[in-house]
Structures are given as C-alpha cells and as structure tokens.
Design a protein around this motif. Structure first.
Motif, PDB file in Angstrom:
ATOM      1  N   LEU A  81      44.585  43.870  26.095  1.00 35.84           N
ATOM      2  CA  LEU A  81      43.611  43.710  27.256  1.00 35.84           C
ATOM      3  C   LEU A  81      44.251  43.713  28.719  1.00 35.84           C
ATOM      4  N   LYS A  82      45.650  43.294  28.617  1.00 35.01           N
ATOM      5  CA  LYS A  82      46.261  43.494  29.941  1.00 35.01           C
ATOM      6  C   LYS A  82      46.271  45.012  30.367  1.00 35.01           C
ATOM      7  N   GLU A  83      46.909  45.651  29.369  1.00 37.93           N
ATOM      8  CA  GLU A  83      46.888  47.130  29.612  1.00 37.93           C
ATOM      9  C   GLU A  83      45.560  47.761  30.068  1.00 37.93           C
ATOM     10  N   GLU A  84      44.618  47.337  29.485  1.00 36.62           N
ATOM     11  CA  GLU A  84      43.282  48.189  29.786  1.00 36.62           C
ATOM     12  C   GLU A  84      42.733  47.609  31.124  1.00 36.62           C
ATOM     13  N   LEU A  85      42.960  46.315  31.598  1.00 35.08           N
ATOM     14  CA  LEU A  85      42.843  45.868  33.021  1.00 35.08           C
ATOM     15  C   LEU A  85      43.810  46.330  33.902  1.00 35.08           C
ATOM     16  N   GLU A  86      44.869  46.677  33.578  1.00 33.43           N
ATOM     17  CA  GLU A  86      45.693  47.304  34.649  1.00 33.43           C
ATOM     18  C   GLU A  86      45.342  48.958  34.574  1.00 33.43           C
ATOM     19  N   ARG A  87      44.772  49.619  33.613  1.00 32.24           N
ATOM     20  CA  ARG A  87      44.366  51.103  33.821  1.00 32.24           C
ATOM     21  C   ARG A  87      43.015  50.861  34.631  1.00 32.24           C
ATOM     22  N   LEU A  88      42.383  49.972  34.299  1.00 32.43           N
ATOM     23  CA  LEU A  88      40.779  50.034  35.179  1.00 32.43           C
ATOM     24  C   LEU A  88      41.318  49.846  36.628  1.00 32.43           C
ATOM     25  N   ALA A  89      42.349  48.704  36.664  1.00 31.78           N
ATOM     26  CA  ALA A  89      42.615  48.367  38.491  1.00 31.78           C
ATOM     27  C   ALA A  89      43.168  49.736  39.005  1.00 31.78           C
ATOM     28  N   GLU A  90      43.994  50.392  38.207  1.00 32.42           N
ATOM     29  CA  GLU A  90      44.556  51.528  38.906  1.00 32.42           C
ATOM     30  C   GLU A  90      43.316  52.585  39.134  1.00 32.42           C
ATOM     31  N   GLN A  91      42.545  52.783  38.229  1.00 27.10           N
ATOM     32  CA  GLN A  91      41.476  53.696  38.347  1.00 27.10           C
ATOM     33  C   GLN A  91      40.400  53.324  39.657  1.00 27.10           C
ATOM     34  N   ASN A  92      40.390  51.939  39.769  1.00 31.99           N
ATOM     35  CA  ASN A  92      39.497  51.175  40.702  1.00 31.99           C
ATOM     36  C   ASN A  92      40.510  51.214  42.101  1.00 31.99           C
ATOM     37  N   ARG A  93      41.668  51.655  42.063  1.00 28.16           N
ATOM     38  CA  ARG A  93      42.590  51.512  43.299  1.00 28.16           C
ATOM     39  C   ARG A  93      42.785  50.018  43.828  1.00 28.16           C
ATOM     40  N   ARG A  94      42.833  49.186  42.789  1.00 28.22           N
ATOM     41  CA  ARG A  94      43.157  47.684  43.310  1.00 28.22           C
ATOM     42  C   ARG A  94      44.384  47.180  42.403  1.00 28.22           C
ATOM     43  N   SER A  95      44.962  46.214  42.806  1.00 23.79           N
ATOM     44  CA  SER A  95      45.761  45.508  42.073  1.00 23.79           C
ATOM     45  C   SER A  95      45.306  44.756  40.805  1.00 23.79           C
ATOM     46  N   LEU A  96      46.083  44.470  39.976  1.00 23.13           N
ATOM     47  CA  LEU A  96      45.701  43.693  38.878  1.00 23.13           C
ATOM     48  C   LEU A  96      44.800  42.554  39.218  1.00 23.13           C
ATOM     49  N   ASN A  97      45.462  41.616  40.018  1.00 20.82           N
ATOM     50  CA  ASN A  97      44.983  40.393  40.458  1.00 20.82           C
ATOM     51  C   ASN A  97      43.522  40.787  41.140  1.00 20.82           C
ATOM     52  N   ALA A  98      43.305  41.677  42.111  1.00 21.85           N
ATOM     53  CA  ALA A  98      42.053  42.034  42.622  1.00 21.85           C
ATOM     54  C   ALA A  98      41.266  42.446  41.694  1.00 21.85           C
ATOM     55  N   GLU A  99      41.549  43.363  40.782  1.00 24.58           N
ATOM     56  CA  GLU A  99      40.735  43.593  39.622  1.00 24.58           C
ATOM     57  C   GLU A  99      39.797  42.460  38.856  1.00 24.58           C
ATOM     58  N   LEU A 100      41.042  41.473  38.554  1.00 28.03           N
ATOM     59  CA  LEU A 100      40.482  40.479  37.848  1.00 28.03           C
ATOM     60  C   LEU A 100      39.499  39.556  38.863  1.00 28.03           C
ATOM     61  N   ILE A 101      39.696  39.336  40.034  1.00 30.44           N
ATOM     62  CA  ILE A 101      38.955  38.762  40.834  1.00 30.44           C
ATOM     63  C   ILE A 101      37.626  39.228  41.034  1.00 30.44           C
ATOM     64  N   VAL A 102      37.438  40.684  40.917  1.00 31.18           N
ATOM     65  CA  VAL A 102      36.390  41.457  41.293  1.00 31.18           C
ATOM     66  C   VAL A 102      35.297  41.118  39.792  1.00 31.18           C
TER      67      VAL A 102
END
Length: 70
Positions: free
Chosen positions: A16-37
């Motif tokens: 799950l962490k890897e997928e969230l990191e991939r999505l964060a990179e795709q969305n040009r956000r940090s992992l923290n910002a992706e989680l918050i959004v």
C-alpha cells in the motif's frame, strides 16, 4: 499547511505504501500531501448519498487508465 501540526506515526503494509508513493509521484505531491488529499476527499464524501459528476469523471479516467496499462 501549518508548521504547528504534530507528527503522526502510521504503519502501512509495504504494498500500500508503494502504491501511495507511486500515486503521489504521479500527482506531483509528497507522500504526506497525497495522504492528506485522499483523507480529506474521503471525509468530504462521508455522508454523501449520491455520486457527483466529478466523481464519475474520476472513475472513468481511472478505468480508462487501467485499461490502457493492461
């Protein structure tokens, strides 16, 4: 975001962490910002009884993106 936010430890399954990191990179956000959004969107949807046009658009885009990968 304010600097007065306290750190919060979170344990995630590695996949799950890897997928969230991939999505964060795709969305040009940090992992923290992706989680918050994603958490904010989830909280906003809580209690909604119908799907919005924007949610339909996102679902269709995600489905088309997945179909293009396969």
């Amino acid at each position: 975001m304010s600097r007065d936010v306290n750190p919060f430890g979170l344990r995630l399954p590695p996949e799950l962490k890897e997928e969230l990191e991939r999505l964060a990179e795709q969305n040009r956000r940090s992992l923290n910002a992706e989680l918050i959004v994603r958490l904010e969107e989830s909280v906003q949807r809580e209690g909604q009884t119908c799907i919005t046009a924007e949610e339909i658009r996102q679902i269709v885009e995600q489905a088309l993106a997945k179909a293009g990968k396969g």
